[in-house]
Structure formats: structure tokens, C-alpha cells
Design an enzyme around this catalytic site. Structure first.
Site, PDB file in Angstrom:
ATOM      1  CB  THR A 197      -0.921   0.010   1.237  1.00  0.00           C
ATOM      2  OG1 THR A 197      -0.101  -0.172   2.421  1.00  0.00           O
ATOM      3  CG2 THR A 197      -1.956  -1.094   1.182  1.00  0.00           C
ATOM      4  CG  LEU A 232      15.254   7.040  22.551  1.00  0.00           C
ATOM      5  CD1 LEU A 232      15.444   7.147  24.073  1.00  0.00           C
ATOM      6  CD2 LEU A 232      14.461   8.249  22.053  1.00  0.00           C
ATOM      7  CB  CYS A 273       7.017   0.679   7.116  1.00  0.00           C
ATOM      8  SG  CYS A 273       6.800  -0.931   6.346  1.00  0.00           S
TER       9      CYS A 273
END
Ligand code: UDX
Length: 448
Positions: free
Chosen positions: A97, A263, A273
Site C-alpha cells: 500500500t 533513540l 513503512c
């Protein structure tokens, strides 16, 4: 979590439609659990490669698993949806998608095309399980599209996937949680049966409605993107004040409520993504009238773009502001190590920006050069890492492949025009590089 059993004799016959990173790995892992699996894709070359046990992409552990599963006869591949409908009564949708060109929204065209073709092929015995990352509301739409006028409609469930590239096999085999959306009791029963070995091994199992399942996936990726952009924003502040973002990340990450993962400050996030998922979420929230609630994600995206721009600006400053005609070695092309994926790769983006500013850029990557060359043919590539160093005025470290931690930095310093390194991933042992004769700068760390 315990060890997920192999070949449990489960033998559910299933198709997995779409054989990208998600579908191909899901199909192989399902075969590993003992199911009979038919992987389907419209890309003939991909199906041919998979059929012969050749992975169409690089993913650790996948080649061995694929070869083994094809060898058992439990994993086959085809280009035919009709064959899928005849062979199986469970169908996983793993179609991509991607972001729509010129818009933030997800392009549901490929998914819809598959669903519409399946509509005439499936009936009441069938279970359709969506795994693709989709805007909230899509599962209900898919269910409507598959509804048959005679009432014998297939069951639709939504079961998002959380695998990371580079760890795709391990993440699929031993997920920390399995999320299943859809209220149908029979759909829920069959999915519990399919995932039984993972549930037995201790995977969290969450049954919910379509909308929550869809949102779990985009919320998780939005949160991860937020952590990365947060630390990159802190890196900007550290840079302006002489503070050290690596120490800061260690110190705040020691608080269990914050956690130390995601982090790592640097060139920011990329891949197929995180960037497109937060944009699709922004677009969907706008449609739903809840745009203001996720407005902060626009800033997360902007910080991420700025991280790339900062790498270019710092590189330029390290060259005294003169980029044109200078030779820059780039370490890494893929969006992350242990993958050959260059989709929305910060490394490739930064390299292209430096090239556009007139630099002669030579890029090394252990696995991603073929896809990089296809995406940015104007750049120079090398499989020989020494070449990225030869005669360079600057070397920029952009993807933290393990290979770059073991370089003979003193020897490499001697082949450069000037041994100057920008560690844009804060992943190298900068003391060792300095000891090897290098001038080093890192993002968000004090300058020496
Ligand atoms: C992500 C999610 O982690 C996964 O759960 C989801 O299913 C798909 O999207 P992936 O795209 O494979 O997985 O990569 P991930 O490991 O999340 O890294 C994404 C990007 O963030 C990479 O470009 C990486 O370099 C960057 N990153 C990650 C950072 O810049 N700093 C970090 O601390 C962590």
C-alpha cells in the site's frame, strides 16, 4: 517467549497474496509451522525466483528458510488467483500500500484490484485475512467488496504485521503480539488455529474489532517515528549548545517509561513503512475530520526531512562550504543495515543531494547497490569499500552496516585526499577513528 515448533502437522491450506518482504516471509513461516501454502504475485520473475528457492530480496535467514520450505513441498508459488481460490480457503492479503504519487494518502489500487478479482472466486467457506497496512476503515470496505448477493460471503479479518526488515524471519516466527481484528467467531477460531504454535510459545494474542486492529499498526509506527524525530530534534538542540545527544539518549532511555530503543539520533527514518505510514495516517485523519489530533505527525515528518538536510549542511560546512567538484565517499545506501531496501532511504537521499550540489559522490553498500543504482542511476557506486575512500575529501557514514565497524581506519586514512569523517548515524567508534588519524564530526555531539 518459547521456541515456535516446526512442522506441527497443522496443514491449513492457505494462499498468501503479495510476495514482498511481508508476504514472502509470512508464506515461508506459515509453511514452517506446517501449513500448506501457495504464495501468489502478479510479478512473474518474482514467482519464478521464489519457486526455485531464490529470494527476490536480501533478508537474513530468509534464503535458508525459503529453500527448506520449498523443499518440503508445503510452499509453492503461482501467479494465478484462481489457483489460490481453488487450492485454499484461507487467503492472506499482503499486497503493498505505497504512498500515492503527489499525495500523502496510501494507494489502495493494488489491494482493491486483488480484492475485486477474488470477489467472484470466493464463497462462504473462505476466510480472507488482511495483513497489509491500511487506512482505518479499509477492512470494512474490503468486507463490503467481497459481499455476495446470495449471502454466501467470505469472512474478512484484519491481522496487521509488525515485522522489521533485517529481522523479518525472527519477527514473523516469534512475534511479541498478534493482533486480530474482526468479530466473526469462526474467523477468530480459524486464526487461533493457524497461529496455535505461536500462541503456545507465548506470543501476546489480542482480538479486537477491525478499526482498532488497523489503528494499532499505524499508531505503533507513528509512535516509533515520533521517538526517532524526538531524538533528532534533541540532536539539533545539542548541536547548538555543545551537549551530547548520545549520552542524553542513554540517560533518558534508562527510564523504563521511556525505554532506550529507537533513540538513535542521525539521518532519520526511511524505508517502505514509517515515512509513508505516518503520511497515510495524516491523510486519513484529515478525511475523518480528526486532522488536528495528529497534526504533530506533520512536524515528525518535517524533523525527519530536516535530519537529512542537516547532514548535507554539516557535510558542506566540513568542506568549507565548497561542495562542487569535491569527492565524497558515502558509506551505505540502504535505509537500514541488513536489508537491500533503498525505498525512501536517507542515505541515498543525502548522497543524491550532495551530488546535486556538484560533489563527486562514490557510494558503497554491502547489499543494496543494485536497487540503489536502479533508483538513482546518476550516482557512482562501488562494491569495493576502499574505492569510497580513495582520494576523498570527506567520508559520510549513512547506514550503520556492521562491516563499517571493522574497517582498518589508519590504512584508509592514507588513501584519502584528507581523512575527514561525518558519522551521520552515531554508530562508529569515533575515538578509534580519531586515533587512526581522522578528523571526525558526529551529529548532535560536541565538536573537537
Ligand atoms: C518498521 C517498524 O519497526 C515495523 O514494526 C513495521 O512493521 C514496519 O516499519 P522497518 O521499516 O523495517 O520497520 O525499520 P525500522 O527498524 O523500524 O527502522 C526504520 C528507520 O528508522 C530506519 O531508517 C532506521 O535507520 C531509522 N531509525 C531507527 C533511526 O533513525 N533511529 C532509531 O533509533 C531507530
Amino acid at each position: 517467549m518459547g521456541v515456535v515448533g516446526t512442522d506441527g502437522g497443522l496443514n491449513v491450506r492457505m494462499s498468501v497474496i503479495g510476495t514482498g518482504y511481508l508476504g514472502a516471509v509470512h508464506a515461508a513461516v506459515m509453511a514452517h509451522l506446517g501449513h500448506d501454502v501457495l504464495g501468489v504475485d502478479i510479478d512473474l520473475a518474482r514467482i519464478d525466483a521464489l519457486t526455485h528457492g531464490r529470494p527476490p530480496f536480501y533478508e537474513p535467514e530468509f534464503a535458508d528458510l525459503l529453500t527448506a520450505m520449498v523443499g518440503t513441498g508445503r510452499l509453492r508459488f503461482s501467479t494465478s488467483l484462481k489457483e489460490a481460490a481453488q487450492f485454499a480457503d484461507v487467503h492472506f492479503l499482503c499486497v503493498g500500500t505505497p504512498q500515492t504519487a503527489g499525495s500523502y494518502a496510501a494507494d489502495l489500487g493494488p489491494l482493491t484490484a486483488v480484492v475485486d478479482q477474488m470477489a467472484s472466486l470466493l464463497g462462504a467457506k473462505d476466510l480472507v485475512v488482511g495483513k497489509s497496512t491500511v487506512p482505518v476503515g479499509t477492512a470494512a470496505q474490503v468486507s463490503l467488496r467481497l459481499r455476495r448477493p446470495d449471502g454466501g460471503s467470505p469472512i474478512v479479518m484484519w491481522n496487521p504485521e509488525f515485522l522489521r526488515e533485517g529481522f523479518a524471519v525472527a519477527d514473523t516466527l516469534e512475534p511479541d503480539r498478534i493482533v486480530v481484528g474482526g468479530q466473526d467467531p469462526e474467523g477468530r477460531r480459524r486464526l487461533r488455529e493457524i497461529y496455535a504454535p505461536m500462541i503456545a510459545a507465548g506470543a501476546g494474542y489480542i482480538e479486537t474489532d477491525y478499526e482498532t486492529a488497523e489503528l494499532v499498526k499505524v499508531a505503533a509506527n507513528s509512535f516509533l517515528a515520533t521517538k526517532i524525530s524526538f531524538i533528532n530534534a534533541m540532536a539539533e538542540v545539542c548541536e547548538a549548545t555543545g551537549a551530547d545527544v548520545v549520552t542524553l539518549a542513554d540517560a533518558i532511555g534508562a527510564d523504563a517509561r521511556i525505554g532506550s530503543e529507537f533513540l538513535r539520533a542521525g539521518a532519520g527514518f526511511g524505508g517502505g513503512c514509517l515515512p509513508k505510514d505516518i503520511r497515510a495516517f495524516i491523510a486519513r485523519a484529515d478525511e475523518l475530520g480528526t486532522g488536528p489530533s495528529v497534526k504533530f505527525l506533520r512536524e515528525i515528518d518535517a524533523i525527519n526531512t530536516r535530519a537529512r538536510e542537516r547532514v548535507v549542511a554539516v557535510a558542506s560546512a566540513m568542506l568549507g562550504g565548497e561542495v562542487a567538484g569535491r569527492r565524497i565517499g558515502v558509506l551505505g545506501a540502504t535505509f537500514k543495515p541488513d536489508s537491500d531496501d533503498v525505498r525512501d532511504s536517507p542515505a541515498l537521499d543525502v548522497a543524491a543531494r550532495l551530488h546535486a550540489a556538484g560533489a563527486v559522490v562514490c557510494i558503497h553498500d554491502p547489499r543494496g547497490l543494485e536497487s540503489a543504482r536502479e533508483a538513482k542511476p546518476q550516482l557512482e557506486y562501488t562494491y569495493d569499500v576502499d574505492k569510497a575512500f580513495e582520494d576523498s575529501d570527506l567520508v559520510v557514514h549513512l547506514t550503520e552496516w556492521g562491516d563499517y565497524r571493522n574497517l582498518d581506519v589508519a590504512r584508509l586514512a592514507a588513501v584519502t585526499a584528507q581523512p575527514v569523517l561525518l558519522d551521520a548515524r552515531n554508530a562508529l567508534n569515533v575515538d578509534a577513528w580519531r586515533a587512526g588519524g581522522w578528523t571526525v564530526r558526529s551529529l548532535g555531539r560536541p565538536r573537537r
